[in-house]
Write an enzyme that holds these catalytic residues in place. Sequence first.
Site, short mmCIF file in Angstrom:
data_model
loop_
_atom_site.label_atom_id
_atom_site.label_comp_id
_atom_site.label_asym_id
_atom_site.label_seq_id
_atom_site.Cartn_x
_atom_site.Cartn_y
_atom_site.Cartn_z
CB SER A 1 -1.03 0.05 1.12
OG SER A 1 -2.01 1.02 0.79
CG HIS B 1 1.45 15.00 4.45
ND1 HIS B 1 1.57 15.19 3.09
CD2 HIS B 1 0.72 13.88 4.63
CE1 HIS B 1 0.91 14.23 2.48
NE2 HIS B 1 0.39 13.42 3.38
CB CYS C 1 -2.47 -5.22 2.34
SG CYS C 1 -3.50 -3.84 1.88
#
Length: 149
Positions: free
Chosen positions: A78, A83, A98
Site C-alpha cells: 500500500s 507531511h 496489507c
Amino acid sequence: MKELEKQSYPPEELSSVPVGRHCILELYNCPTSLLNDIGFIREALQTAAKIAKSTLLKEISYQFEPYGVTALALLAESHISIHTWPETGYIAVDIFTCGQHTKPEKACEYLIKAFQASTHVLMTLPRGKFSPTIQPTIKQLEEALLVNT
C-alpha cells in the site's frame, strides 16, 4: 483455495478478517530543522518502509516554499505518507499496509524516535473488513440503515 489454507483464520471467518491496518500517526513538538530536511525525511521514509517489512516500489517527495515537505512511499502492500509543518513542529503520517507479514506499528515507533517527537498520538484501524470484535456492531448498523431506507 490454496491461498485460503495459508491464512491463520478459518475460511468461514474470512468475511470478518481485515485486509490490512492503517496507522494514523500525529507527531508534535519535533525539531524544525528535521521537518524541513528533505534528505532526512526521504531516508526516514525508506527506513520506515523497511521496518514495516514492506516492499518499497517508488518514493516521491516535494519541498514546499518557504518550508514543509511531503513524502510518499508506494509500497507493494500500500503506502506511507509523511507531511511536515516545520512552523508548528507537527508531522502527519499515514501508514497503510496489507498482509499479515507487515508491521506498520513498528514503523510508527521508529518515526516517533527519528523525528524526536515529544508528544504523539497513534491510531490503528483495520481496513477492508472489521475485526471480529466490532463486526457484529457494523452488521447491526447496516441492518438498521436498510430498515430505515
